[in-house]
Enzyme design. Sequence first.
Site, short mmCIF file in Angstrom:
data_model
loop_
_atom_site.label_atom_id
_atom_site.label_comp_id
_atom_site.label_asym_id
_atom_site.label_seq_id
_atom_site.Cartn_x
_atom_site.Cartn_y
_atom_site.Cartn_z
N HIS A 45 40.91 13.61 -26.44
CA HIS A 45 40.60 12.37 -27.15
C HIS A 45 40.74 12.65 -28.64
O HIS A 45 39.98 13.47 -29.19
CB HIS A 45 39.16 11.91 -26.86
CG HIS A 45 38.86 11.76 -25.40
ND1 HIS A 45 39.39 10.75 -24.63
CD2 HIS A 45 38.07 12.49 -24.59
CE1 HIS A 45 38.93 10.87 -23.39
NE2 HIS A 45 38.14 11.91 -23.33
N ASN B 281 35.51 5.40 -20.76
CA ASN B 281 34.17 5.19 -21.30
C ASN B 281 34.12 5.59 -22.77
O ASN B 281 33.32 5.07 -23.53
CB ASN B 281 33.15 6.00 -20.49
CG ASN B 281 32.82 5.32 -19.17
OD1 ASN B 281 32.21 4.26 -19.14
ND2 ASN B 281 33.26 5.91 -18.08
N1 LIG Z 1 30.52 8.57 -20.70
C1 LIG Z 1 31.42 9.45 -20.27
O1 LIG Z 1 31.95 10.26 -21.06
C2 LIG Z 1 31.81 9.47 -18.82
C3 LIG Z 1 32.71 10.43 -18.38
C4 LIG Z 1 33.04 10.47 -17.02
C5 LIG Z 1 32.50 9.53 -16.16
N2 LIG Z 1 31.64 8.58 -16.63
C6 LIG Z 1 31.06 7.57 -15.72
O2 LIG Z 1 30.30 8.26 -14.75
C7 LIG Z 1 30.57 7.71 -13.47
C8 LIG Z 1 30.38 8.79 -12.43
O3 LIG Z 1 31.32 9.84 -12.64
P1 LIG Z 1 31.49 11.03 -11.57
O4 LIG Z 1 32.61 11.88 -12.05
O5 LIG Z 1 30.18 11.65 -11.25
O6 LIG Z 1 31.99 10.18 -10.29
P2 LIG Z 1 32.04 10.64 -8.76
O7 LIG Z 1 33.00 9.72 -8.11
O8 LIG Z 1 32.23 12.11 -8.66
O9 LIG Z 1 30.56 10.31 -8.23
C9 LIG Z 1 30.05 9.00 -8.19
C10 LIG Z 1 28.80 9.01 -7.33
O10 LIG Z 1 28.15 7.74 -7.41
C11 LIG Z 1 27.96 7.21 -6.09
N3 LIG Z 1 28.04 5.75 -6.20
C12 LIG Z 1 29.11 5.01 -6.55
N4 LIG Z 1 28.77 3.70 -6.59
C13 LIG Z 1 27.47 3.63 -6.26
C14 LIG Z 1 26.56 2.55 -6.13
N5 LIG Z 1 26.92 1.29 -6.35
N6 LIG Z 1 25.27 2.83 -5.78
C15 LIG Z 1 24.87 4.11 -5.56
N7 LIG Z 1 25.72 5.18 -5.67
C16 LIG Z 1 26.99 4.93 -6.02
C17 LIG Z 1 29.05 7.84 -5.24
O11 LIG Z 1 28.70 7.84 -3.87
C18 LIG Z 1 29.09 9.25 -5.83
O12 LIG Z 1 28.03 10.04 -5.29
C19 LIG Z 1 32.02 7.20 -13.56
O13 LIG Z 1 32.21 6.10 -12.69
C20 LIG Z 1 32.14 6.79 -15.01
O14 LIG Z 1 31.88 5.40 -15.15
C21 LIG Z 1 31.28 8.55 -17.93
#
Ligand SMILES: NC(=O)c1ccc[n+]([C@@H]2O[C@H](COP(=O)([O-])OP(=O)(O)OC[C@H]3O[C@@H](n4cnc5c(N)ncnc54)[C@H](O)[C@@H]3O)[C@@H](O)[C@H]2O)c1
Length: 265
Positions: A216, A186
């Site tokens: 990074h 991201n």
């Molecule tokens: N901008 C950044 O710096 C950054 C950094 C890390 C992650 N992220 C993004 O954040 C997202 C989440 O990260 P995380 O570490 O919390 O992930 P995680 O896997 O720990 O948690 C994801 C959560 O979302 C839920 N989920 C997944 N798809 C879904 C859907 N279609 N509808 C409803 N719920 C859904 C899952 O059940 C889980 O509870 C990552 O996929 C990534 O794209 C962004």
Amino acid sequence: MKPGPRRIGIIGHGAIGARVAADIAAGKVKGATLEGIICRSAIDNAPAPQFEMEHALGRCDVLVECAGQEVLIEHGEAVLSAGVDLLATSVGALADPHLSQRLLAAGPGRLFLTPGSIGGLDLLASGARATGYDAVMITTTKLPGSLIQPWMDEAEADRIRNTPGPIEIFHGPAARATQLFPKSLNVAAAVALAVDDWDAVAVSVRADPAAELTTHLIEASGNSGNYRFEICNKVSPQNPRTSGVVPFAVLRSLELIIGARGGMI
Ligand SMILES: NC(=O)c1ccc[n+]([C@@H]2O[C@H](COP(=O)([O-])OP(=O)(O)OC[C@H]3O[C@@H](n4cnc5c(N)ncnc54)[C@H](O)[C@@H]3O)[C@@H](O)[C@H]2O)c1
């Protein structure tokens, strides 16, 4: 905008969403109340009721996406069209120019992107506005296991998983990086959006078994100056693909967009 606290819905209850939800529920975000959580799996001891997107759209002022790119692809436009603001963490989804155009044109809800695990985007955006850049480069180094992707064949996954030292596993444009590593790159999207030029940003992804910290290195050079930011984050104990600071970046972004406090932006 109606007076009173902003009603917040969280999408996703993993490493990021659970902490964001807990802090809002605990009253740590001034001017915000937690209305509910959308999650594809059941949540034990949820700090607010679980609800579906159709209910959330009628009950929330802001939805915070902490779930993955597919949520922005499937629901982003509908959220914004319903007049609900959307704060996104999965900014890599905007590497798709069609989705990006649709989301940026949609409203009356407003789309906000959190800087997430990195900083310096304000200065990069200022330099881009001034003169643009000759070159922008991001070098991301992570633990090998967190970089394995479903599209890799077994030989490639093994090569990365068992590397004895640092290896480069991808070198190419930012849009491709975010597509190939959707949960890990991201940052490439965040930098490309900040400089408003996807083609100018090159990405190197390195797997390093000694990388206890996710690093990074962001380098940009242009007429406004030369910039170099090195960000070394501890990973989240809940998810090694995610840096532990991200939920706090989301909470800070949320405070800024609901106008709960002034100060540094
Ligand atoms: N901008 C950044 O710096 C950054 C950094 C890390 C992650 N992220 C993004 O954040 C997202 C989440 O990260 P995380 O570490 O919390 O992930 P995680 O896997 O720990 O948690 C994801 C959560 O979302 C839920 N989920 C997944 N798809 C879904 C859907 N279609 N509808 C409803 N719920 C859904 C899952 O059940 C889980 O509870 C990552 O996929 C990534 O794209 C962004």
